[in-house]
Design an enzyme around this catalytic site. Sequence first.
Site, PDB file in Angstrom:
ATOM      1  N   CYS A 131       0.810  -1.222   0.000  1.00  0.00           N
ATOM      2  CA  CYS A 131       0.000   0.000   0.000  1.00  0.00           C
ATOM      3  C   CYS A 131       0.852   1.285   0.000  1.00  0.00           C
ATOM      4  O   CYS A 131       0.574   2.220  -0.747  1.00  0.00           O
ATOM      5  CB  CYS A 131      -0.936   0.000   1.209  1.00  0.00           C
ATOM      6  SG  CYS A 131      -0.209  -0.677   2.703  1.00  0.00           S
ATOM      7  N   HIS A 251      -2.921   6.393   4.659  1.00  0.00           N
ATOM      8  CA  HIS A 251      -1.480   6.473   4.884  1.00  0.00           C
ATOM      9  C   HIS A 251      -0.988   7.838   4.407  1.00  0.00           C
ATOM     10  O   HIS A 251      -1.342   8.292   3.310  1.00  0.00           O
ATOM     11  CB  HIS A 251      -0.740   5.412   4.062  1.00  0.00           C
ATOM     12  CG  HIS A 251      -0.874   4.011   4.581  1.00  0.00           C
ATOM     13  ND1 HIS A 251      -1.492   3.677   5.759  1.00  0.00           N
ATOM     14  CD2 HIS A 251      -0.422   2.838   4.047  1.00  0.00           C
ATOM     15  CE1 HIS A 251      -1.425   2.368   5.940  1.00  0.00           C
ATOM     16  NE2 HIS A 251      -0.792   1.827   4.910  1.00  0.00           N
TER      17      HIS A 251
END
Length: 348
Positions: A131, A251
């Site tokens: 990710c 994130h």
Amino acid sequence: MTQQGFHVAIVGATGAVGEQMLQTLAKMEFPIASLTLLSSKRSAGKKLTFKGEELTVQEATPDSFDGIQLALFSAGGSVSKALAPEAVKRGAIVVDNTSAFRMDKDVPLIVPEVNEEDLKKHQGIIANPNCSTIQMVAAVEPIREAFGLDRLIVSTYQAVSGAGVNAIDEMYQQSRQILDEEEINPEVLPVSGDKKHYQIAFNAVPQIDLFQENGYTFEEMKMINETKKIMNDDSMKVAATCVRLPVETGHSESVYIEVEKEGLDVAKIRELLKNAPGITLQDDPANQVYPLASDCKGKDDIFVGRIRQDLDQEKGFHMWIVADNLLKGAALNSVQIAFSLIKLGLLK
Ligand code: NAP
Ligand code: 12T
């Protein structure tokens, strides 16, 4: 579901990523003739809804893949290692979200905006990158295309949802316990399988995944190795520090790059990113506009801001890159890979 569509399976359908796989397949109208939802024995029998239709989750076994054309895996590396080859043996193309095969020579590691053409080399298994890697390489690629990339240094500020539903539960429960002045009992983060566990609520933990012998964590080494593989440049200098924060989803990354060619400035970076697919520029310091994890949840795009030239290094630039780690970081990128397979005539 439609007659013209594909027979699709989701392995890990009951997980944090699996849930987003279902949502993304529906939202993007992926052509589906049948959808098979797979998990461990624990969740077999559970019902999930896809486009208003109730589907029953089944235990994943090799025979689950009979007749499956496309299998999306996100149930951990050991499940992929055991079952992805079984799916391929039965004629399926596998898009794998785990780290099990990412660095294998025969396995393309794909971010469609960067290296879609590498799909043509696939031999059954295609890997979805980590990710943190995906959002970074997709945001940096337009700059690299125009000015080359010599060095990249990243520090991450990663959300707990990357570590699955148990980690999300732990963060909320612990936060409540601390506010209520109760004792806490960390047992999932930083890594469920490691020896020690630390408080995540109201904290910043510099460990994601297990430590390697060189002192870097596996998450940091994934970012380093995967970036070089996706950008097809072994000589690029890459370093990473990965940190977990008590953020549910999204994130954030502080990224420093040094480009190869002369003549780049902040205005040119903004121009390059403004025209890039899947990127939203949020960079207006005078009006306090910059990307925030709290704004990215449920959004497909990668958000970039805080773009600054380094004060000492003319070819050096800093930026702040934020994305929904379960969407572009996982489920969305996997579904985009599946669409690319159709576009290139590799899934038919
Ligand atoms: P999660 O919320 O913990 O879900 C795990 C899923 O895997 C559940 O559906 C679980 O089913 C299933 N599962 C566990 N053991 C299994 C087994 N033996 N056989 C079949 N299914 C099994 O985790 P997650 O966050 O969704 O992540 C799952 C995996 O995806 C991770 O381990 C990681 O490898 C990968 N991932 C990749 C990225 C990325 O960077 N692209 C991001 C996040 C995660 P039950 O309900 O039966 O337990
Ligand atoms: N340990 O797919 O904990 O390599 O946030 C993704 C996320 C592994 C992966 C995490 C992890 C992966 C995490």
